[in-house]
Write a protein that holds these residues in place. Sequence first.
Motif, mmCIF file in Angstrom:
data_model
loop_
_atom_site.group_PDB
_atom_site.id
_atom_site.type_symbol
_atom_site.label_atom_id
_atom_site.label_comp_id
_atom_site.label_asym_id
_atom_site.label_seq_id
_atom_site.Cartn_x
_atom_site.Cartn_y
_atom_site.Cartn_z
ATOM 1 N N THR A 219 -1.053 -21.613 -13.828
ATOM 2 C CA THR A 219 -1.176 -20.649 -12.728
ATOM 3 C C THR A 219 -2.244 -19.606 -13.049
ATOM 4 N N TYR A 220 -3.053 -19.261 -12.025
ATOM 5 C CA TYR A 220 -4.090 -18.248 -12.194
ATOM 6 C C TYR A 220 -3.545 -16.859 -11.856
ATOM 7 N N GLU A 221 -3.999 -15.872 -12.643
ATOM 8 C CA GLU A 221 -3.653 -14.478 -12.352
ATOM 9 C C GLU A 221 -4.100 -14.089 -10.945
ATOM 10 N N LYS A 222 -5.294 -14.556 -10.530
ATOM 11 C CA LYS A 222 -5.836 -14.148 -9.225
ATOM 12 C C LYS A 222 -4.926 -14.572 -8.076
ATOM 13 N N ASP A 223 -4.185 -15.685 -8.238
ATOM 14 C CA ASP A 223 -3.291 -16.137 -7.172
ATOM 15 C C ASP A 223 -1.994 -15.327 -7.161
ATOM 16 N N ILE A 224 -1.517 -14.995 -8.376
ATOM 17 C CA ILE A 224 -0.291 -14.191 -8.476
ATOM 18 C C ILE A 224 -0.525 -12.787 -7.922
ATOM 19 N N THR A 225 -1.689 -12.199 -8.251
ATOM 20 C CA THR A 225 -1.948 -10.831 -7.780
ATOM 21 C C THR A 225 -2.073 -10.796 -6.257
ATOM 22 N N LEU A 226 -2.679 -11.841 -5.679
ATOM 23 C CA LEU A 226 -2.825 -11.858 -4.214
ATOM 24 C C LEU A 226 -1.465 -12.039 -3.532
#
Length: 426
Positions: A219-226
């Motif tokens: 999992t990418y951080e950028k997807d979790i933050t969004l």
Amino acid sequence: MGAIRPPASPVLSQILDARLGVHPDKTRFVLELTQAIPFRVQTQSSPYSVVIDLADVAWGGAMLPGRGLVLAVASDNMAPGRVRLVLPTTGPVRVVLAEIIPPRDGRPPRFILDLAPASGTPHAGAPQTIGTLPPPLAPQEPVSPPPELAASVTGPQPSANGPQSAGRPGAGLVVAAASLGRAPLPPRPKPPAKVELPLIVIDPGHGGQDPGAIAGNGTYEKDITLAMARELRRQLLASKRYRVVLTRDKDIFIPLRDRAAVARDQGASLFISLHADSIDRKQVRGLSIYTLSEKASDREAETLAQRENRADALGGLDLSSQPEQVANILINLSQREKMNQSRRFAALVLTSLDKAIAVLPSPLRSAGFGVLTAPDVPSVLVEMGYLSHTKDAKLLTNAAHRRRMAASLVRAVDGYFSPGAGRKRS
Ligand SMILES: [Zn+2]
């Protein structure tokens, strides 16, 4: 005091400019006028606000976004030539100065209002009334019997008088405004002025070619933050107490300073940058909250700031000037107040957290984050957990966990804008 009010239909003063300025010890509200006018300033505690009544003035009805202690400036035309400005504040404030500065050195007359936080002072929250208004041309506000004048009239004496203003249109009105000994008029029963809701800017970290941290499960951080930013926006909007803007609502790269610029340009009251960290020590987990400081609170915070600031390099930007830019902004003393407010919100996040959410040891930290540099906008960066920790990574990809965390952040935002509303971590 011998002030003679001009006959009926006085020439109305125009407002040439209205602005808010943030200073280390105060927030200043300035109106540039075409002539001096009578005014009355009152502080209120429910909700915390400052009410400015102006006479003999024409107001275009413009609204100002908030800065410093002032959340917004809203206006209401009470009667011909009468304007009420309502300034909701971040908490209890006291009026340090309220006066008309006569024209001098080619500058127009100005109304100056200085506000300072009232918390911690012996009279925190005690209502203040400064200045008086002449009776309206068509009397519609009954004058109350004189209350305890000494108690109700506080603040410094306006200094605007003297021969330099004599003979100017409206000069007598300066004296009228300076007559502090009169009974203040009772507030007119009227629905409260429409106040623009505080604007919260949520910044989902990373995006586009910059994935941020990558979890063991891919999992990418950028997807979790969004995903988290969207959930937080949903809950904040559902409360109907805030406006919300996301710095990005899709998978795109945005330079750090452009993110801060969104908060600055839109006059945000609060900026929340969302991230999820990753480090080599796989056993480390928990949420932590960061505010901007010139010197990092500890080495871990410093290396974290370096990791997060590296986002710009990943986006192809030259990062070499970044530390200097951060330092330049920090030199500006007006940033102190913003930093105090940032720390206050960061502490509220911690006390508002759902007890099920793991927290890093000493979770309140500071460092030179490039994304936290919007002038005058209280800003925090929330590291929601560690993608390098198996359980944290699993939780952060779980919608129910994100709802819990967003609810915690909403409690902190509530506590920030209405002291007493934030609930304690239990
Ligand atoms: Zn990040």
